[in-house]
Design an enzyme around this catalytic site. Sequence first.
Site, PDB file in Angstrom:
ATOM      1  N   GLU A 109      -5.965  42.276  -3.263  1.00 27.78           N
ATOM      2  CA  GLU A 109      -6.629  41.883  -2.010  1.00 27.78           C
ATOM      3  C   GLU A 109      -7.064  40.418  -2.022  1.00 27.78           C
ATOM      4  OE1 GLU A 109      -7.255  44.685  -3.714  1.00 27.78           O
ATOM      5  OE2 GLU A 109      -7.470  46.381  -2.366  1.00 27.78           O
ATOM      6  N   ALA A 122      -3.433  49.065   1.960  1.00 29.44           N
ATOM      7  CA  ALA A 122      -3.695  49.218   3.394  1.00 29.44           C
ATOM      8  C   ALA A 122      -2.551  48.556   4.140  1.00 29.44           C
ATOM      9  CB  ALA A 122      -5.010  48.532   3.744  1.00 29.44           C
ATOM     10  N   GLU A 129      -6.499  52.402  -5.015  1.00 32.36           N
ATOM     11  CA  GLU A 129      -7.777  53.076  -4.733  1.00 32.36           C
ATOM     12  C   GLU A 129      -7.557  54.549  -4.400  1.00 32.36           C
ATOM     13  OE1 GLU A 129      -8.735  49.983  -1.861  1.00 32.36           O
ATOM     14  OE2 GLU A 129     -10.621  49.633  -2.921  1.00 32.36           O
ATOM     15  N   GLY A 141      -5.280  49.468  -1.558  1.00 29.80           N
ATOM     16  CA  GLY A 141      -5.690  50.813  -1.143  1.00 29.80           C
ATOM     17  C   GLY A 141      -4.865  51.896  -1.823  1.00 29.80           C
TER      18      GLY A 141
HETATM   19  N1  DAK Z   1       1.226  46.582   4.476  1.00 31.59           N
HETATM   20  C1  DAK Z   1       2.231  46.564   5.391  1.00 31.59           C
HETATM   21  N2  DAK Z   1       3.538  46.449   5.052  1.00 31.59           N
HETATM   22  C2  DAK Z   1       3.831  46.339   3.748  1.00 31.59           C
HETATM   23  C3  DAK Z   1       2.833  46.349   2.743  1.00 31.59           C
HETATM   24  C4  DAK Z   1       1.460  46.482   3.162  1.00 31.59           C
HETATM   25  N3  DAK Z   1       0.448  46.555   2.296  1.00 31.59           N
HETATM   26  N4  DAK Z   1       3.441  46.220   1.547  1.00 31.59           N
HETATM   27  C5  DAK Z   1       4.758  46.127   1.787  1.00 31.59           C
HETATM   28  N5  DAK Z   1       5.004  46.210   3.111  1.00 31.59           N
HETATM   29  C6  DAK Z   1       6.287  46.172   3.783  1.00 31.59           C
HETATM   30  C7  DAK Z   1       6.835  44.757   3.856  1.00 31.59           C
HETATM   31  O1  DAK Z   1       6.301  44.077   4.975  1.00 31.59           O
HETATM   32  C8  DAK Z   1       8.321  45.031   3.995  1.00 31.59           C
HETATM   33  O2  DAK Z   1       8.609  45.435   5.310  1.00 31.59           O
HETATM   34  P1  DAK Z   1       9.548  44.522   6.272  1.00 31.59           P
HETATM   35  O3  DAK Z   1       8.873  43.202   6.309  1.00 31.59           O
HETATM   36  O4  DAK Z   1      10.871  44.507   5.566  1.00 31.59           O
HETATM   37  O5  DAK Z   1       9.553  45.249   7.571  1.00 31.59           O
HETATM   38  C9  DAK Z   1       8.523  46.237   3.113  1.00 31.59           C
HETATM   39  O6  DAK Z   1       7.255  46.877   3.006  1.00 31.59           O
HETATM   40  C10 DAK Z   1       8.984  45.874   1.716  1.00 31.59           C
HETATM   41  O7  DAK Z   1       8.122  44.876   1.213  1.00 31.59           O
HETATM   42  P2  DAK Z   1       8.699  43.531   0.549  1.00 31.59           P
HETATM   43  O8  DAK Z   1       9.897  43.039   1.278  1.00 31.59           O
HETATM   44  O9  DAK Z   1       7.560  42.592   0.416  1.00 31.59           O
HETATM   45  O10 DAK Z   1       9.177  44.087  -0.877  1.00 31.59           O
HETATM   46  P3  DAK Z   1       9.107  43.378  -2.301  1.00 31.59           P
HETATM   47  O11 DAK Z   1       9.798  44.312  -3.229  1.00 31.59           O
HETATM   48  O12 DAK Z   1       9.573  41.956  -2.215  1.00 31.59           O
HETATM   49  O13 DAK Z   1       7.533  43.320  -2.665  1.00 31.59           O
HETATM   50  C11 DAK Z   1       5.286  44.257  -2.858  1.00 31.59           C
HETATM   51  C12 DAK Z   1       6.817  44.529  -2.807  1.00 31.59           C
HETATM   52  C13 DAK Z   1       4.580  45.597  -2.821  1.00 31.59           C
HETATM   53  C14 DAK Z   1       4.938  43.527  -4.163  1.00 31.59           C
HETATM   54  C15 DAK Z   1       4.921  43.346  -1.638  1.00 31.59           C
HETATM   55  O14 DAK Z   1       5.400  43.982  -0.452  1.00 31.59           O
HETATM   56  C16 DAK Z   1       3.453  43.155  -1.511  1.00 31.59           C
HETATM   57  O15 DAK Z   1       2.879  42.294  -2.182  1.00 31.59           O
HETATM   58  N6  DAK Z   1       2.810  43.928  -0.621  1.00 31.59           N
HETATM   59  C17 DAK Z   1       1.406  43.764  -0.309  1.00 31.59           C
HETATM   60  C18 DAK Z   1       0.556  44.292  -1.411  1.00 31.59           C
HETATM   61  C19 DAK Z   1      -0.901  44.078  -1.122  1.00 31.59           C
HETATM   62  O16 DAK Z   1      -1.376  42.951  -0.931  1.00 31.59           O
HETATM   63  N7  DAK Z   1      -1.675  45.171  -1.056  1.00 31.59           N
HETATM   64  C20 DAK Z   1      -3.082  45.115  -0.734  1.00 31.59           C
HETATM   65  C21 DAK Z   1      -3.240  45.262   0.753  1.00 31.59           C
HETATM   66  S1  DAK Z   1      -4.951  45.079   1.239  1.00 31.59           S
HETATM   67  C22 DAK Z   1     -10.836  49.347   3.515  1.00 31.59           C
HETATM   68  C23 DAK Z   1     -10.214  50.159   2.625  1.00 31.59           C
HETATM   69  C24 DAK Z   1      -9.133  49.708   1.924  1.00 31.59           C
HETATM   70  C25 DAK Z   1      -8.653  48.431   2.102  1.00 31.59           C
HETATM   71  C26 DAK Z   1      -9.279  47.606   2.992  1.00 31.59           C
HETATM   72  C27 DAK Z   1     -10.382  48.052   3.692  1.00 31.59           C
HETATM   73  N8  DAK Z   1     -11.939  49.803   4.238  1.00 31.59           N
HETATM   74  C28 DAK Z   1     -12.313  51.217   4.155  1.00 31.59           C
HETATM   75  C29 DAK Z   1     -12.805  48.908   4.949  1.00 31.59           C
HETATM   76  C30 DAK Z   1      -7.494  48.015   1.357  1.00 31.59           C
HETATM   77  C31 DAK Z   1      -6.938  46.807   1.487  1.00 31.59           C
HETATM   78  C32 DAK Z   1      -5.614  46.592   0.935  1.00 31.59           C
HETATM   79  O17 DAK Z   1      -5.027  47.442   0.326  1.00 31.59           O
END
Ligand code: DAK
Length: 259
Positions: free
Chosen positions: A133, A67, A113, A110
């Site tokens: 998450e 997400a 998912e 997400g």
């Molecule tokens: N959201 C927004 N931006 C993201 C992102 C994300 N999930 N993942 C990466 N980016 C962006 C980064 O901010 C960065 O952009 P800038 O800051 O340069 O503008 C760019 O993509 C590259 O990311 P990194 O600089 O961090 O790149 P790295 O290679 O160092 O790391 C990474 C890549 C994928 C390991 C890291 O970016 C990371 O850990 N990202 C977050 C992964 C994460 O935590 N995903 C889970 C998100 S929570 C729901 C349904 C679904 C959900 C919730 C509710 N409902 C129906 C109620 C789902 C929730 C989730 O998925």
Amino acid sequence: MQELQDILVSEIANGVLTLTLNRPAAFNALRNQLLSELADTLDAAAINDDVKAVLVTGGDSVFAAGADIKEMASLDMVGVMNDIRPTYWKRIAAFPKPLIAAVNGYALGGGCELMMHCDIVIAGDNAQFGQPEINLGIIPGAGGTQRLIKAVGKSMAMQMVLSGAFISASQARDFGLISEVVIPERTIDRAREVASLIARKPPIAVRLAKEVLLKAFDTSLDSGLNLERKAFTLLAATEDRNEGIAAFTEKRKPNFKGK
Ligand code: DAK
């Protein structure tokens, strides 16, 4: 090729529609705009007879990093309660035709998912899968707790969701989360081959097979077998079933019409 804001929609080729998530700067994070485009495109594909299967990919380097965390940040509890996102996910889950995922790079949160909403997953050997998450103080919200445990079993699902650790493509294949691992340059082509193969099969049988298979996730064996029996019986009324049997007997290729 139709270019929506967050998704590229290909022309239909050999019955296959390809949807490419297209937010590379944000690692294809699934903001509302993207999810609504995905749900709208799938709704349209569901009623378009020319579409026999849909391929979903994030391209060559990342599938989706989850997400959009920046978008999610503004939602408080009532905001989450009233969030429109679950309605998009419901529409994606209800897509009745085969959904094939081609995954390179990260499929996280997400993104993982979304991949689990797909019926078949082909991944590059650079793919990584995770439900991180927990690191944000939340839990999977688009079916991850339920679909992951059904796919990989209790111990690995617990490990992934509670620790946020990622697994590799080969681990994902060994655990049954995905079906094939190829070199990343082949991922999309291989997924397209699988989608095209399915697109040549009798569409009503394909659709009923998907429905009955998915039912196995949330019904008893007895009701699942009943549903299988009903679907099997229904197929006896299709022209395609007669055509399939005739083609076999006459030693020729079948010409399925979806009737
Ligand atoms: N959201 C927004 N931006 C993201 C992102 C994300 N999930 N993942 C990466 N980016 C962006 C980064 O901010 C960065 O952009 P800038 O800051 O340069 O503008 C760019 O993509 C590259 O990311 P990194 O600089 O961090 O790149 P790295 O290679 O160092 O790391 C990474 C890549 C994928 C390991 C890291 O970016 C990371 O850990 N990202 C977050 C992964 C994460 O935590 N995903 C889970 C998100 S929570 C729901 C349904 C679904 C959900 C919730 C509710 N409902 C129906 C109620 C789902 C929730 C989730 O998925």
